[in-house]
Design a protein around this motif. Structure first.
Motif, mmCIF file in Angstrom:
data_model
loop_
_atom_site.group_PDB
_atom_site.id
_atom_site.type_symbol
_atom_site.label_atom_id
_atom_site.label_comp_id
_atom_site.label_asym_id
_atom_site.label_seq_id
_atom_site.Cartn_x
_atom_site.Cartn_y
_atom_site.Cartn_z
ATOM 1 N N UNK A 1 0.856 -1.191 0.000
ATOM 2 C CA UNK A 1 0.000 0.000 0.000
ATOM 3 C C UNK A 1 0.891 1.239 0.000
ATOM 4 N N UNK A 2 0.512 2.238 -0.810
ATOM 5 C CA UNK A 2 1.202 3.528 -0.824
ATOM 6 C C UNK A 2 0.248 4.560 -0.247
ATOM 7 N N UNK A 3 0.698 5.253 0.797
ATOM 8 C CA UNK A 3 -0.164 6.218 1.498
ATOM 9 C C UNK A 3 -1.537 5.614 1.788
ATOM 10 N N UNK A 4 -1.525 4.369 2.255
ATOM 11 C CA UNK A 4 -2.712 3.659 2.746
ATOM 12 C C UNK A 4 -3.709 3.280 1.662
ATOM 13 N N UNK A 5 -3.233 3.181 0.395
ATOM 14 C CA UNK A 5 -4.075 2.679 -0.696
ATOM 15 C C UNK A 5 -3.367 1.475 -1.305
ATOM 16 N N UNK A 6 -4.096 0.369 -1.483
ATOM 17 C CA UNK A 6 -3.504 -0.811 -2.108
ATOM 18 C C UNK A 6 -3.045 -0.479 -3.520
ATOM 19 N N UNK A 7 -1.890 -1.014 -3.909
ATOM 20 C CA UNK A 7 -1.391 -0.756 -5.255
ATOM 21 C C UNK A 7 -0.544 -1.935 -5.723
ATOM 22 N N UNK A 8 0.186 -1.729 -6.822
ATOM 23 C CA UNK A 8 1.017 -2.787 -7.402
ATOM 24 C C UNK A 8 2.493 -2.495 -7.121
ATOM 25 N N UNK A 9 3.330 -3.541 -7.263
ATOM 26 C CA UNK A 9 4.762 -3.360 -7.037
ATOM 27 C C UNK A 9 5.419 -2.493 -8.114
ATOM 28 N N UNK A 10 4.732 -2.327 -9.237
ATOM 29 C CA UNK A 10 5.284 -1.497 -10.317
ATOM 30 C C UNK A 10 5.000 0.001 -10.084
ATOM 31 N N UNK A 11 4.242 0.330 -9.037
ATOM 32 C CA UNK A 11 3.820 1.720 -8.808
ATOM 33 C C UNK A 11 5.013 2.630 -8.495
ATOM 34 N N UNK A 12 4.975 3.880 -9.009
ATOM 35 C CA UNK A 12 6.056 4.836 -8.721
ATOM 36 C C UNK A 12 5.987 5.359 -7.289
ATOM 37 N N UNK A 13 7.153 5.724 -6.747
ATOM 38 C CA UNK A 13 7.229 6.196 -5.353
ATOM 39 C C UNK A 13 7.265 7.718 -5.241
ATOM 40 N N UNK A 14 7.297 8.417 -6.363
ATOM 41 C CA UNK A 14 7.406 9.886 -6.331
ATOM 42 C C UNK A 14 6.270 10.488 -5.506
ATOM 43 N N UNK A 15 6.616 11.304 -4.513
ATOM 44 C CA UNK A 15 5.612 12.000 -3.708
ATOM 45 C C UNK A 15 4.985 11.159 -2.609
ATOM 46 N N UNK A 16 5.368 9.891 -2.522
ATOM 47 C CA UNK A 16 4.763 9.002 -1.528
ATOM 48 C C UNK A 16 5.424 9.211 -0.164
ATOM 49 N N UNK A 17 4.620 9.246 0.909
ATOM 50 C CA UNK A 17 5.158 9.433 2.264
ATOM 51 C C UNK A 17 5.256 8.120 3.022
ATOM 52 N N UNK A 18 4.342 7.188 2.719
ATOM 53 C CA UNK A 18 4.247 5.972 3.529
ATOM 54 C C UNK A 18 4.054 4.743 2.632
ATOM 55 N N UNK A 19 4.937 3.774 2.789
ATOM 56 C CA UNK A 19 4.838 2.509 2.065
ATOM 57 C C UNK A 19 4.580 1.415 3.090
ATOM 58 N N UNK A 20 3.662 0.510 2.811
ATOM 59 C CA UNK A 20 3.420 -0.597 3.755
ATOM 60 C C UNK A 20 3.457 -1.921 3.014
ATOM 61 N N UNK A 21 4.150 -2.898 3.602
ATOM 62 C CA UNK A 21 4.225 -4.245 3.047
ATOM 63 C C UNK A 21 3.551 -5.218 4.006
ATOM 64 N N UNK A 22 2.757 -6.130 3.441
ATOM 65 C CA UNK A 22 2.061 -7.104 4.298
ATOM 66 C C UNK A 22 1.591 -8.292 3.479
#
Lengths: 151, 82
Positions: B55-76
């Motif tokens: 999840x990027x900033x608490x939204x589920x996404x894909x591993x291909x997603x860009x990290x630009x501007x992201x504050x929080x990454x979560x793995x689970x």
């Protein structure tokens, strides 16, 4: 619409009695209670971890989707986290609609989505140690029936 | 700097619930490769990313997603609510 994520127990009877009251356009209320089940006969407790912040957001998104899709008069979701013993209530869902088909379908939709899209993780603690509960393939299959293509 | 959070057995394998990481990774997948190269505990946690969700900033996404501007990454691992 109400969404609550909490470690404290909730009073299912009181929540049901309070839910969907006062609306003249409500003809059907469906309520569901999820309980900690002990399949092995050796479960001491279940520990439920969650992602504070995302949990509330994800459930709210799911509940809003259900409300719009089935034109619900009201929705309630309560989900617990922390340590729970077999027989304890984990979560409940309530839906209020004009007709029963909408109320039943919306409740099933909510349950299917909460199972695999709300960030909770269950761990079973027994006499031989602890084990994370694995997600099941059929949980994903259950979601596919709600996609627009399958209707 | 980015906040990286871990849940369930991912948290147990890595040994911390969250940490701040200095990274120039462009995508989630790039960040995972960076972490795997750091220490064995990360390599163990990220051995099979098909068994993980992000999840990027608490939204589920894909591993291909860009990290630009992201504050929080979560793995689970896949979620088991309900």
């Amino acid at each position: 619409m109400r969404v609550r994520v909490q470690s404290a127990p909730f009073d299912y009877g009181a929540e049901c009695a309070r839910f969907g009251q006062g609306g003249r356009d409500v003809g059907a209320v469906v309520t569901f209670l999820g309980v900690v089940r002990d399949d092995s006969g050796r479960l001491a407790r279940m520990e439920i971890e969650h992602y504070p912040g995302m949990t509330e957001k994800a459930i709210t998104t799911i509940a809003e989707e259900a409300k719009a899709r089935w034109q619900l008069a009201d929705v309630l979701v309560i989900h617990r986290h922390g340590a729970l013993e077999p027989g304890e209530a984990i979560m409940m869902v309530a839906t209020a609609a004009r007709h029963r088909v909408a109320a039943f379908e919306a409740a099933e939709f909510l349950m299917d989505y909460l199972k695999s899209r709300a960030p909770f993780w269950k761990k079973e603690i027994g006499p031989d140690g602890a084990e994370w509960v694995a997600a099941k393939d059929e949980d994903e299959t259950a979601l596919s029936r709600w996609s627009p293509e399958s209707g | 700097m980015i906040d990286v959070l871990y849940f369930a057995w991912v948290r147990e394998r890595i040994g911390v619930p969250r940490e701040r990481i200095e990274t120039s990774a462009a995508t989630v997948a790039d960040l995972v490769e960076e972490l795997k190269a750091r220490e064995d505990r990360y390599a163990a946690a990220f051995a099979d990313t098909s068994a993980l969700r992000v999840a990027l900033d608490q939204e589920l996404t894909e591993f291909s997603a860009p990290l630009a501007g992201v504050r929080e990454v979560a793995f689970f691992p896949p979620m088991t609510g309900g």
